[in-house]
Design a protein around this motif. Structure first.
Motif, short mmCIF file in Angstrom:
data_model
loop_
_atom_site.label_atom_id
_atom_site.label_comp_id
_atom_site.label_asym_id
_atom_site.label_seq_id
_atom_site.Cartn_x
_atom_site.Cartn_y
_atom_site.Cartn_z
N VAL A 259 0.85 -1.20 0.00
CA VAL A 259 0.00 0.00 0.00
C VAL A 259 0.88 1.25 0.00
O VAL A 259 0.58 2.24 -0.69
CB VAL A 259 -0.96 0.01 1.20
N GLY A 260 1.98 1.19 0.74
CA GLY A 260 2.89 2.32 0.78
C GLY A 260 3.50 2.65 -0.57
O GLY A 260 3.51 3.81 -1.00
N ILE A 261 3.98 1.63 -1.29
CA ILE A 261 4.62 1.90 -2.58
C ILE A 261 3.59 2.20 -3.66
O ILE A 261 3.87 2.98 -4.58
CB ILE A 261 5.53 0.72 -3.01
N GLU A 262 2.39 1.62 -3.54
CA GLU A 262 1.34 1.95 -4.51
C GLU A 262 0.99 3.43 -4.42
O GLU A 262 0.90 4.14 -5.44
CB GLU A 262 0.08 1.12 -4.25
N VAL A 263 0.80 3.92 -3.20
CA VAL A 263 0.45 5.32 -3.00
C VAL A 263 1.64 6.22 -3.33
O VAL A 263 1.48 7.29 -3.93
CB VAL A 263 -0.01 5.57 -1.55
N ALA A 264 2.86 5.79 -2.97
CA ALA A 264 4.04 6.60 -3.25
C ALA A 264 4.20 6.87 -4.74
O ALA A 264 4.45 8.00 -5.16
CB ALA A 264 5.29 5.89 -2.70
N VAL A 265 4.04 5.82 -5.54
CA VAL A 265 4.16 6.01 -6.99
C VAL A 265 2.99 6.83 -7.52
O VAL A 265 3.17 7.78 -8.28
CB VAL A 265 4.24 4.64 -7.72
N GLY A 266 1.77 6.46 -7.13
CA GLY A 266 0.59 7.16 -7.64
C GLY A 266 0.54 8.62 -7.28
O GLY A 266 0.09 9.46 -8.08
N ALA A 267 1.01 8.98 -6.08
CA ALA A 267 0.95 10.37 -5.61
C ALA A 267 2.22 11.14 -5.94
O ALA A 267 2.15 12.30 -6.37
CB ALA A 267 0.70 10.40 -4.10
N ASN A 268 3.37 10.52 -5.77
CA ASN A 268 4.63 11.27 -5.87
C ASN A 268 5.25 11.25 -7.26
O ASN A 268 6.27 11.91 -7.49
CB ASN A 268 5.63 10.74 -4.85
N ILE A 269 4.64 10.54 -8.19
CA ILE A 269 5.10 10.63 -9.58
C ILE A 269 4.92 12.06 -10.07
O ILE A 269 5.72 12.58 -10.84
CB ILE A 269 4.33 9.62 -10.47
N ASN A 270 3.88 12.74 -9.58
CA ASN A 270 3.67 14.15 -9.91
C ASN A 270 4.78 15.02 -9.34
O ASN A 270 5.29 15.93 -10.01
CB ASN A 270 2.33 14.63 -9.34
N MET A 271 5.13 14.77 -8.09
CA MET A 271 6.17 15.56 -7.43
C MET A 271 7.50 15.41 -8.18
O MET A 271 8.24 16.39 -8.36
CB MET A 271 6.33 15.10 -5.98
N TYR A 272 7.81 14.18 -8.59
CA TYR A 272 9.04 13.89 -9.32
C TYR A 272 9.04 14.62 -10.66
O TYR A 272 10.04 15.26 -11.05
CB TYR A 272 9.15 12.38 -9.51
N ALA A 273 7.92 14.56 -11.38
CA ALA A 273 7.82 15.19 -12.70
C ALA A 273 7.96 16.71 -12.61
O ALA A 273 8.68 17.33 -13.41
CB ALA A 273 6.49 14.82 -13.35
#
Length: 423
Positions: A259-273
């Motif tokens: 759940v942690g990595i699913e949310v991390a990718v789904g939410a923080n992909i925006n932050m990274y971009a």
């Protein structure tokens, strides 16, 4: 007899459709909350702050904190008030949370005040917004408890419990896939997320409250069949501690990391971009949409692999996800992260199935224990945000903990899920 059967099916279809729509709402609001990170950062937090990334990831932390704290009373409400009233209560809590969101924005725009945190002046409205996220998270928890049980025990034609759960999960995933588009093109009318102003939150929240109010009214009017709750017999004795089963304990950590990595990718992909800028920042919404869409597609595809074991699917998925994460860091390309959605799609059902395998009469209690792992969705993205601040705003190497999460899931698939103790 035939007419009675048709009427029974007809009476069951309407509440079933309502429940599916509520599942859709859970998916939409879960990802909408995540997609608010970038706009909230640009609108309410100091751009040069040394804890800005950590603070904005508290949006997910406050949301997922609601799960372990509210699941208990959600079950009690369900026992006391039934499916319809509990659903209505959950929707009213959702409206309350949206109202707190609105008050946070109004406070920030019209009565700006700030609190000093580690030398940073943080808008008071931001902390009120976090409270709204927690309240909305409570509403989603209550709805989840209702829907999980309702879809399991209701009767709709000749559908099985597994089929109904898969339909519900698919509806939830559709909401998740559409949510980034809703945020960017409906709520913020096409404004790039990193350029959103505080004023742009005001009208959308009023509209969302109106929509949920209508849904609440419709839900309250639907007559739901009287479905008795399925529970373990009160006379049944559990001789062992639920923690004596190693594949369950390790499975709990597996769900925590998943759940942690699913949310991390789904939410923080925006932050990274957005941090990378250039051609990536304007495409942030498209990346998040692709991630959740691939997760949805993966669930369809994995349902066709009935003869492939959960262990094999989890092994391949975690290995491939790890490779994509490493490549995304090496090439500084967040588009690669979006592809992970395809492999994340199989992880929850695979881990859950392996964790409760052959537990017999302990299965019901084990299922409840495993839900504790959901809190990983708040903790791991927050750790990533703290790392981003420590690295002076650079998100590139913050994906290392996410890789370790994938490696743990790979370990669980290969070894940790092996059954060593049986009831």
């Amino acid at each position: 007899m035939e007419d009675k059967r048709i009427n029974a099916v007809g009476n069951a279809i309407v509440p079933f459709i309502v429940m599916l729509f509520l599942y859709f709402i859970i998916g939409v609001f879960t990802v909408i909350n995540q997609q608010f990170q970038v706009p909230l950062k640009s609108a309410m937090l100091p751009g040069d702050g040394n804890i800005t990334n950590a603070l904005v990831t508290l949006l997910n932390f406050s949301w997922f904190l609601a799960y372990p704290l509210s699941e208990g009373f959600a079950s009690k409400w369900l026992d006391r008030y039934g499916y319809r009233k509990t659903s209505v209560w959950a929707l009213l809590i959702l409206i309350t949370g949206l109202a707190v969101y609105e008050s946070a924005v109004l406070l920030h725009v019209y009565k700006p005040t700030a609190l000093s945190v580690m030398g940073n002046k943080i808008s008071t409205g931001f902390f009120v917004f976090l409270l709204g996220s927690f309240i909305v998270g409570i509403s989603m928890t209550v709805l989840q408890v209702v829907l999980n049980l309702y879809l399991d025990v209701c009767s709709v034609g000749k559908t099985t419990a597994l089929q109904r759960q898969m339909i519900g999960g698919t509806t939830n995933s559709v909401g998740m896939a559409l949510a980034p588009l809703i945020v960017s093109y409906i709520i913020f009318a096409g404004t790039p997320l990193h350029l959103v102003r505080s004023e742009q939150f005001i009208l959308p929240f009023i509209c969302l409250m109106g929509i949920v109010l209508i849904v609440t009214w419709v839900t309250g009017k639907v007559k739901m069949p009287d479905i008795s709750r399925v529970a373990t017999s009160a006379n049944e004795v559990l001789e062992k501690s639920i923690w004596s089963f190693s594949h369950l304990k390790l499975g709990l950590w597996g769900l925590f990391f998943y759940v942690g990595i699913e949310v991390a990718v789904g939410a923080n992909i925006n932050m990274y971009a957005v941090q990378l800028g250039g051609k990536y920042a304007p495409a942030a919404t498209a990346m998040a949409t692709l991630y959740w869409t691939l997760l949805l597609a993966g669930r369809f595809v994995s349902s066709l692999f009935k003869n492939i074991s959960s262990r094999s699917q989890l092994t391949v998925a975690s290995l491939c996800a790890s490779v994509l994460l490493v490549l995304a860091m090496i090439f500084s390309n967040p588009w690669i992260l979006a592809g992970i959605g395809l492999f994340h799609s199989v992880m929850w059902p695979a881990i859950f199935t392996l964790a409760v395998d052959k537990l017999g009469k302990y299965t019901t209690k084990a299922s409840g224990v495993l839900m504790i792992g959901v809190v990983g969705g708040g903790i791991i993205p927050f750790i990533q945000g703290v790392m981003a601040d420590w690295l002076h705003g650079d998100w590139r190497w913050t994906w290392i903990p996410i890789v370790f999460g994938e490696i743990y899931i790979l370990y669980y698939a290969v070894k940790g899920s092996r059954i060593k103790q049986t009831p």
